[in-house]
Design a protein around this motif. Structure first.
Motif, short mmCIF file in Angstrom:
data_model
loop_
_atom_site.label_atom_id
_atom_site.label_comp_id
_atom_site.label_asym_id
_atom_site.label_seq_id
_atom_site.Cartn_x
_atom_site.Cartn_y
_atom_site.Cartn_z
N LEU A 1 4.22 10.43 8.37
CA LEU A 1 2.78 10.73 8.30
C LEU A 1 2.00 9.54 7.74
O LEU A 1 1.00 9.11 8.31
CB LEU A 1 2.57 11.96 7.41
N VAL A 2 2.48 9.00 6.63
CA VAL A 2 1.78 7.90 5.97
C VAL A 2 1.79 6.65 6.84
O VAL A 2 0.77 5.99 7.03
CB VAL A 2 2.42 7.62 4.59
N PHE B 1 -5.52 10.22 1.39
CA PHE B 1 -6.15 9.84 2.66
C PHE B 1 -7.64 10.15 2.70
O PHE B 1 -8.37 9.55 3.51
CB PHE B 1 -5.38 10.44 3.84
N ALA C 1 -1.49 15.91 -2.70
CA ALA C 1 -1.59 14.51 -3.09
C ALA C 1 -1.88 13.63 -1.87
O ALA C 1 -2.73 12.74 -1.92
CB ALA C 1 -0.30 14.07 -3.78
N SER D 1 8.03 20.92 5.63
CA SER D 1 7.02 20.02 5.07
C SER D 1 5.77 20.03 5.95
O SER D 1 4.64 20.09 5.46
CB SER D 1 7.55 18.58 5.00
N ALA E 1 2.66 8.34 -5.68
CA ALA E 1 1.65 9.37 -5.98
C ALA E 1 2.07 10.72 -5.43
O ALA E 1 1.81 11.75 -6.04
CB ALA E 1 0.30 8.96 -5.41
N ILE E 2 2.69 10.74 -4.25
CA ILE E 2 3.04 12.05 -3.68
C ILE E 2 4.47 12.45 -4.02
O ILE E 2 4.91 13.53 -3.65
CB ILE E 2 2.83 12.09 -2.14
N GLY E 3 5.17 11.58 -4.75
CA GLY E 3 6.51 11.94 -5.21
C GLY E 3 7.53 12.00 -4.09
O GLY E 3 8.30 12.96 -4.00
N VAL E 4 7.53 11.00 -3.23
CA VAL E 4 8.49 10.96 -2.13
C VAL E 4 9.32 9.70 -2.23
O VAL E 4 8.78 8.62 -2.47
CB VAL E 4 7.76 11.00 -0.77
N ARG F 1 2.94 17.74 -2.78
CA ARG F 1 2.89 16.54 -1.94
C ARG F 1 1.72 16.62 -0.95
O ARG F 1 1.03 15.63 -0.71
CB ARG F 1 4.19 16.40 -1.14
N ALA F 2 1.51 17.79 -0.36
CA ALA F 2 0.45 17.94 0.63
C ALA F 2 -0.92 17.68 -0.01
O ALA F 2 -1.77 16.99 0.56
CB ALA F 2 0.49 19.34 1.24
N PHE G 1 2.21 21.36 4.70
CA PHE G 1 1.13 20.38 4.76
C PHE G 1 -0.05 20.94 5.56
O PHE G 1 -1.21 20.86 5.14
CB PHE G 1 1.64 19.08 5.39
N TRP H 1 6.93 12.95 5.39
CA TRP H 1 5.85 12.32 4.60
C TRP H 1 5.75 10.84 4.92
O TRP H 1 4.65 10.29 5.00
CB TRP H 1 6.08 12.55 3.11
N ILE I 1 1.52 4.93 -2.70
CA ILE I 1 1.26 6.25 -2.10
C ILE I 1 2.48 7.14 -2.26
O ILE I 1 2.37 8.30 -2.68
CB ILE I 1 0.89 6.11 -0.60
N VAL J 1 0.84 -1.20 0.00
CA VAL J 1 0.00 0.00 0.00
C VAL J 1 0.88 1.25 0.00
O VAL J 1 0.57 2.23 -0.66
CB VAL J 1 -0.91 0.04 1.25
N ASN K 1 6.47 20.78 -1.87
CA ASN K 1 5.73 20.45 -0.65
C ASN K 1 4.23 20.64 -0.83
O ASN K 1 3.43 19.85 -0.33
CB ASN K 1 6.23 21.30 0.52
#
Lengths: 563, 211
Positions: A168-169, B19, B14, A63, A46-49, B11-12, A67, A165, A43, A39, B8
């Motif tokens: 967080l995930v 979620f 996305a 960050s 998708a968020i590019g990390v 990313r935030a 966020f 990130w 993710i 999973v 950032n």
């Protein structure tokens, strides 16, 4: 009897959580537990990390701040547009600007101050899409910052403190979601509702009563509200509402859930810094303070309500039942109240405003000591570690040596950052309470007169500044003044502490470890527990004593007087 | 620095979208599915023909021919009674209205009156007088409002206190009523979680059967 057994059962459940949830969380944040990789990977894509790349404390903090700004904006827009979005069976209009702002700030800061009445303000879309989402995310952010600080202690000469990130995930996926899901099923089985159908209309043939019963997806929100120490209810009455908290078992589970992560994080801390005893020491200080406050509150709530006694009912064998539910009773409500105020959860299974003066005192001061016993998810641990740093600093002053904590030299920069983090909350709370007491818009808020009215104002800003979210509910909180001022207190109370904590994490991570010597002040001994408790209580008492005197203390001393 | 800001922000956004899908919808809908499939009664509000056993009702306005209103049934907490009635002025009540509980507009909730409130003293006096007029020596729960404004329960002692009133209005002997109360009492869960209680709706349904 019931209370004793409840506490025994609670201690047993929390001991298991401390040992196993604690070591599991260490495994999750050290990247050893990776069974959900399938999973996670999409993710991160998708968020590019890149999950392997870590961040400096500045990058980590940047960050986090960006966020926060983004989720504040998205949440605000979703609440404002509620009227045009689906999943709105009651056709509720968009939430007003001030209330939208206050609500999204309160959920993003893990406060969950309830200026809104859920059942008549928030559509199912807002409850699920905004409030539940932030219950998960704000809790995960809190744990992430605590873990970043732990890494500061556990690493040597490191430039990085983890990746925001990734933390967080992982917090959401590995910790919050699975446990909330299982607890949610138990809540539903016990009678907490979980439906997308609109309100039910019923007519009782026995008494001719017609009721419109508000419903919604409640159980799912309920469990994460407790587990993430969030506290914002689906309904206005919060956990007193039978659909949120239907039985003695759900009440017990609520208390266990809201204490689980903050308690277990002390094990995680010990595990990650290589000495479980260090974590146990911190936990011992928390437990001693929590236990003392619990005794005050349970004894106080088992007393008669003074106003009810004055009206002629002097014998109240079941204690102060004003604002309490029969299925919980007096002492379970007091236990819930203490657990909820000292974990920064702020949920309520009874009306805290109607607690006896000393009961209310216990709830209010439980927040004032900084939400560290055991405090909110993550925030409790990182705040208590600030107190621990101040404690070793004081210990160092006494013996005239540069203090160390966990092998890291505590120097001017660390002490300054810790002091800043500890003092932000009282400064914010006292200044804003002062403003509110001085101007008309603030004084218009309280429902009750006399010292209790002042307590309502003081409680509101203490709750907001500590990101607790519980209330002396008589205060009319949905006004422009209170919506704006509590949101200021919530933001400063959250990020005014988080940023110094991350800076501290960065400073500590960069340090090398000094070898322990004979002169090292041991931080895994009872003397440290005693000093730490002393520092927490002295800081709280020095800052808040005058304010508390004007509220609950006067009230407790006003025998025979009514306002 | 600027590029970092944009990275950032992207990313935030996305991560929020991800979620919303997982936590908001996936989690809530999965629990809703399980609840509706396996615990359909509980998940929908424990509703029966006469209402929800979890949501209190106003029994004080029950018609009792030849006797005062509300005297031929057991009453619950006074969340919608006398000084706390949502629309006491015109005398007609919508019951223990879940959307105006304890006078809270738009929601469930408590009166939030403080422990040294003059209003609370006055309101409690009215409630004590209400019970005395019906021959009842009230217990604490019968003169205090609840936390939700919808408390569906009373304690066995609260029910027992009402026996003289109910017995007089229904003609059912106190012994039979005592037995009924004992039969309808739920003990605390596992013997120690919370308090023992009686669901007022269930008690009155049982009472209606023997009337």
């Amino acid at each position: 009897m019931g209370l004793t057994l409840t506490i025994v059962a609670l201690v047993a459940v929390l001991a298991v959580a401390w040992r196993f949830l604690g070591s599991y969380m260490a495994a999750v944040y050290e990247g050893r537990s990776r069974f959900l990789r399938f999973v996670e990977r999409p993710i991160y894509a998708a968020i590019g990390v890149d999950p392997e790349v870590e961040q400096s404390w500045q990058r980590y903090a940047a960050s986090l701040i960006v966020f926060t700004g983004v989720v504040l904006l998205i949440g605000y827009v979703l609440l404002r547009l509620q009227g045009s979005l689906p999943l709105n069976p009651q056709h509720l209009p968009g939430v007003t600007p001030a209330l939208s702002w206050n609500t999204i700030v309160s959920f993003v800061t893990n406060t969950n101050w309830q200026a809104y009445a859920g059942e008549s303000t928030m559509s199912y879309m807002s409850q699920m899409g905004t409030l539940v989402l932030q219950n998960f995310l704000s809790a995960s952010v809190g744990i992430a910052v605590a873990v970043a600080l732990i890494r500061g202690f556990s690493r040597k000469g490191s430039k990085t403190i983890g990746n925001f990130w990734v933390d967080l995930v992982r917090g959401c996926l590995y910790i919050l979601l699975p446990i909330a899901f299982v607890a949610g099923i138990i809540f539903i089985a016990q009678g907490a509702i979980q439906t997308l159908s609109g309100p039910a209309t019923v007519t009782d043939t026995l008494n001719g009563v017609k009721q419109v019963i508000a419903r919604g997806p409640v159980a799912s929100q309920e469990v994460i509200k407790q587990f993430g120490t969030n506290g914002g209810g689906f309904f206005n009455a919060n956990s007193a509402h039978p659909f949120e908290n239907p039985t003695g078992l759900t009440n017990f589970l609520s208390i266990a859930l809201l204490l689980a992560i903050p308690v277990a994080l002390t094990y995680t801390f010990g595990k990650m810094v290589g000495s479980i005893r260090q974590g146990a020491t911190i936990l011992a200080a928390m437990v001693i303070i929590f236990g003392s406050w619990l005794s005050i509150a349970t004894v106080a709530e088992h007393q008669a309500n003074p106003a009810v006694a004055a009206a002629g009912l002097t014998a109240q064998p079941t204690g102060n039942m004003v604002g309490k539910e029969v299925r919980f009773g007096d002492t379970s409500s007091a236990l819930f109240g203490v657990a909820s105020t000292q974990t920064s959860t702020g949920s309520a299974n009874s009306a805290y405003d109607s607690f006896t003066p000393m009961g209310g005192f216990a709830l209010l001061t439980g927040m004032m000591i900084g939400e560290v016993t055991p405090g909110g998810v993550g925030s409790g641990l990182y705040t208590v570690l600030l107190f621990a740093i101040i404690t070793v600093f004081l210990g160092g002053l006494m013996i005239g040596r540069t203090p160390e904590y966990l092998g890291k030299k505590i120097q001017a920069r660390e002490v300054k950052l810790a002091a800043l983090g500890v003092l932000v909350m009282p400064v914010v709370v006292l200044i804003i309470t002062g403003i509110a007491a001085a101007i008309h818009a603030g004084r218009a808020g309280p429902l009750n007169s006399g010292p209790h009215g002042f307590s309502e104002i003081l409680y509101a800003f203490t709750s907001a500044g500590n990101n607790n979210g519980s209330a002396f509910g008589g205060l009319s909180a949905n006004t422009a003044f209170y919506n704006v001022m509590t949101s200021v207190a919530m933001l400063l109370g959250r990020f005014g502490i988080m940023v110094p904590v991350l800076a501290l994490a960065g400073a500590l991570a960069a340090k090398e470890v000094v070898a322990e010597s004979l002169g090292t002040f041991r931080t895994d001994k009872p003397i440290f527990i005693g000093l730490l408790i002393g520092v927490i209580l002295i800081v709280g008492a020095l800052t808040f004593f005058p304010a508390v005197s004007l509220g609950p203390v006067i009230e407790a001393l006003s025998h025979g007087k009514f306002f | 620095m600027r590029t970092h800001l944009f990275v950032n922000i992207r990313r935030a956004v996305a991560v929020t979208v991800v979620f919303i899908v997982i936590c908001s919808f996936g989690y809530t809908l999965a629990l809703t599915g399980i609840g509706q499939a396996f615990f359909s009664s509980q998940a929908n509000g424990s509703l029966s023909a006469n209402g929800s056993t979890l949501i209190g009702q106003n029994w004080a306005l029950t018609r009792c021919p030849g006797h005062p209103l509300g005297s031929c049934v057991f009453q619950g907490r006074p969340d919608a009674l006398g000084p706390y009635a949502p629309n006491a002025k015109n005398g007609v009540s919508g019951g223990d209205n879940p959307l105006v509980a304890n006078g809270v507009s738009g929601g469930s909730g408590a009166t939030n009156l403080g422990p040294r409130s003059k209003v609370l003293v006055a309101n409690t006096r009215k409630l004590i007088a209400y019970w005395h007029a019906r021959g009842v020596n009230p217990t604490t729960d019968l003169v205090t409002t609840s936390g939700s404004g919808l408390d569906p329960d009373i304690t066995p002692a609260d029910a027992t206190a009402q026996i003289p009133m109910v017995s007089k209005a229904t003609g059912i002997s106190p012994t039979v009523l005592s037995k009924l109360i004992a039969k309808e009492t739920h003990s605390a869960q596992f013997g120690f979680l919370g308090s023992s209680y009686i669901d007022v709706l269930q008690l009155n349904e049982a009472l209606a059967k023997i009337k």
